[in-house]
Design a protein around this motif. Structure first.
Motif, PDB file in Angstrom:
ATOM      1  N   TYR A   1       8.364 -15.867 -24.024  1.00 16.15           N
ATOM      2  CA  TYR A   1       8.139 -15.642 -25.449  1.00 16.15           C
ATOM      3  C   TYR A   1       7.935 -14.160 -25.757  1.00 16.15           C
ATOM      4  O   TYR A   1       8.351 -13.670 -26.817  1.00 16.15           O
ATOM      5  CB  TYR A   1       6.939 -16.457 -25.916  1.00 16.15           C
ATOM      6  N   LYS A   2       7.298 -13.424 -24.842  1.00 12.54           N
ATOM      7  CA  LYS A   2       7.148 -11.985 -25.048  1.00 12.54           C
ATOM      8  C   LYS A   2       8.508 -11.292 -25.032  1.00 12.54           C
ATOM      9  O   LYS A   2       8.769 -10.386 -25.839  1.00 12.54           O
ATOM     10  CB  LYS A   2       6.242 -11.403 -23.963  1.00 12.54           C
ATOM     11  N   SER A   3       9.379 -11.710 -24.098  1.00 11.47           N
ATOM     12  CA  SER A   3      10.727 -11.148 -24.050  1.00 11.47           C
ATOM     13  C   SER A   3      11.491 -11.464 -25.322  1.00 11.47           C
ATOM     14  O   SER A   3      12.208 -10.611 -25.872  1.00 11.47           O
ATOM     15  CB  SER A   3      11.461 -11.708 -22.828  1.00 11.47           C
ATOM     16  N   ASP A   4      11.342 -12.705 -25.803  1.00 15.93           N
ATOM     17  CA  ASP A   4      11.998 -13.110 -27.043  1.00 15.93           C
ATOM     18  C   ASP A   4      11.495 -12.274 -28.215  1.00 15.93           C
ATOM     19  O   ASP A   4      12.278 -11.823 -29.064  1.00 15.93           O
ATOM     20  CB  ASP A   4      11.736 -14.594 -27.291  1.00 15.93           C
ATOM     21  N   LEU A   5      10.194 -12.016 -28.263  1.00 17.31           N
ATOM     22  CA  LEU A   5       9.614 -11.220 -29.355  1.00 17.31           C
ATOM     23  C   LEU A   5      10.101  -9.779 -29.285  1.00 17.31           C
ATOM     24  O   LEU A   5      10.372  -9.155 -30.326  1.00 17.31           O
ATOM     25  CB  LEU A   5       8.079 -11.281 -29.281  1.00 17.31           C
ATOM     26  N   ASN A   6      10.228  -9.239 -28.086  1.00 18.90           N
ATOM     27  CA  ASN A   6      10.741  -7.870 -27.950  1.00 18.90           C
ATOM     28  C   ASN A   6      12.174  -7.763 -28.470  1.00 18.90           C
ATOM     29  O   ASN A   6      12.557  -6.760 -29.087  1.00 18.90           O
ATOM     30  CB  ASN A   6      10.675  -7.422 -26.491  1.00 18.90           C
ATOM     31  N   LYS A   7      12.986  -8.806 -28.225  1.00 20.47           N
ATOM     32  CA  LYS A   7      14.350  -8.805 -28.754  1.00 20.47           C
ATOM     33  C   LYS A   7      14.329  -8.805 -30.282  1.00 20.47           C
ATOM     34  O   LYS A   7      15.122  -8.101 -30.925  1.00 20.47           O
ATOM     35  CB  LYS A   7      15.099 -10.031 -28.238  1.00 20.47           C
ATOM     36  N   LEU A   8      13.444  -9.604 -30.851  1.00 25.92           N
ATOM     37  CA  LEU A   8      13.334  -9.639 -32.311  1.00 25.92           C
ATOM     38  C   LEU A   8      12.904  -8.285 -32.865  1.00 25.92           C
ATOM     39  O   LEU A   8      13.400  -7.828 -33.902  1.00 25.92           O
ATOM     40  CB  LEU A   8      12.331 -10.723 -32.728  1.00 25.92           C
ATOM     41  N   LYS A   9      11.970  -7.631 -32.154  1.00 24.96           N
ATOM     42  CA  LYS A   9      11.509  -6.312 -32.616  1.00 24.96           C
ATOM     43  C   LYS A   9      12.631  -5.281 -32.534  1.00 24.96           C
ATOM     44  O   LYS A   9      12.763  -4.420 -33.412  1.00 24.96           O
ATOM     45  CB  LYS A   9      10.310  -5.877 -31.783  1.00 24.96           C
ATOM     46  N   ARG A  10      13.444  -5.345 -31.460  1.00 25.00           N
ATOM     47  CA  ARG A  10      14.567  -4.422 -31.351  1.00 25.00           C
ATOM     48  C   ARG A  10      15.586  -4.667 -32.459  1.00 25.00           C
ATOM     49  O   ARG A  10      16.143  -3.720 -33.039  1.00 25.00           O
ATOM     50  CB  ARG A  10      15.233  -4.566 -29.975  1.00 25.00           C
ATOM     51  N   GLU A  11      15.822  -5.934 -32.756  1.00 29.33           N
ATOM     52  CA  GLU A  11      16.732  -6.277 -33.847  1.00 29.33           C
ATOM     53  C   GLU A  11      16.196  -5.766 -35.180  1.00 29.33           C
ATOM     54  O   GLU A  11      16.941  -5.215 -36.002  1.00 29.33           O
ATOM     55  CB  GLU A  11      16.931  -7.791 -33.878  1.00 29.33           C
ATOM     56  N   PHE A  12      14.884  -5.936 -35.375  1.00 29.92           N
ATOM     57  CA  PHE A  12      14.260  -5.454 -36.610  1.00 29.92           C
ATOM     58  C   PHE A  12      14.355  -3.930 -36.711  1.00 29.92           C
ATOM     59  O   PHE A  12      14.650  -3.378 -37.779  1.00 29.92           O
ATOM     60  CB  PHE A  12      12.795  -5.903 -36.645  1.00 29.92           C
ATOM     61  N   LYS A  13      14.148  -3.243 -35.587  1.00 34.38           N
ATOM     62  CA  LYS A  13      14.227  -1.788 -35.582  1.00 34.38           C
ATOM     63  C   LYS A  13      15.646  -1.319 -35.891  1.00 34.38           C
ATOM     64  O   LYS A  13      15.861  -0.324 -36.616  1.00 34.38           O
ATOM     65  CB  LYS A  13      13.776  -1.253 -34.225  1.00 34.38           C
TER      66      LYS A  13
END
Length: 223
Positions: free
Chosen positions: A78-90
């Motif tokens: 889930y942390k890896s998934d959240l990091n992907k979302l943050k990169r997408e948001f950035k």
């Protein structure tokens, strides 16, 4: 299993899937009020995801060692998934200053983004289904445990009643034994008295016989 962790997990999966859809739709919007509003919504959702991740982390670390490793492995995913979302948001919020470049990147990555989004949604949907199945199994286990506990209590009550019955019967038998002992003593005493009375009666009869004989002899000697 931890119901608290699974509750946080379910919330995160639903929120993550929702954010993934919002990121995909927002990346296609032109700069403007609508896009800014979507960016604010995504930022708020990411903050909520961070809170859920921290809660899951605390809950997982408080569990028994036998299940802690499994929950921590899930948490890393889930942390890896959240990091992907943050990169997408950035990527959505940074911009490169060139509309043509952005359109080219969007066209080039559209198929991959759609594929990743679909796979992610399927994975999250399967995770939610597994969580629901786990919750159902926990409920069934709890129901079976309660039924077993009720049955155990009933058996214990029956055993207690049987024990009381046995104790009562034992007390009665003990009382009967005491009565028999007393009866034996009374009979023994009566037999002794009867024997003594026989000796007394025999002695009296013998004395009478001797007296009669003596009287007869006395009268005979004088005649």
């Amino acid at each position: 299993m931890s119901e608290v962790f699974e509750g946080y997990e379910r919330q995160y999966c639903e929120l993550s899937a929702n954010l993934s859809r919002k990121c995909n739709s927002t990346s296609l919007l032109p700069d403007g009020v609508e896009k800014n509003a979507k960016v604010i919504e995504i930022k708020s959702g990411l903050d909520d995801c961070d809170v859920l991740i921290r809660k899951m982390d605390l809950e997982a670390r408080s569990l028994q060692p036998s299940v802690k490793a499994m929950f921590l492995a899930k948490l890393r995913e889930y942390k890896s998934d959240l990091n992907k979302l943050k990169r997408e948001f950035k990527r959505i919020t940074s911009g490169d200053g060139s509309q043509a470049s952005r359109e080219e990147l969007l066209e080039a990555g559209m198929a991959d983004a759609h594929s990743v989004s679909t796979d992610q949604r399927e994975r999250l949907t399967m995770s939610v289904e597994r969580l629901n199945q786990s919750s159902d199994r926990i409920k069934e286990s709890r129901r079976a445990m309660l039924e077993t506990e009720e049955l155990g209590v009933s058996v214990l009550e029956d055993l207690h009643q049987q024990r009381q019955t046995l104790l009562h019967a034992h007390n009665k038998l003990h009382g009967v034994d005491d009565a028999i002992d007393k009866s034996k003593k009374v009979l023994t005493s009566m037999l002794r008295r009867m024997t003594r009375n026989k000796w007394i009666v025999g002695s009296v009869i013998a004395a009478l016989v001797v007296a009669i004989i003596f009287i007869i002899l006395f009268k005979t000697s004088y005649h």
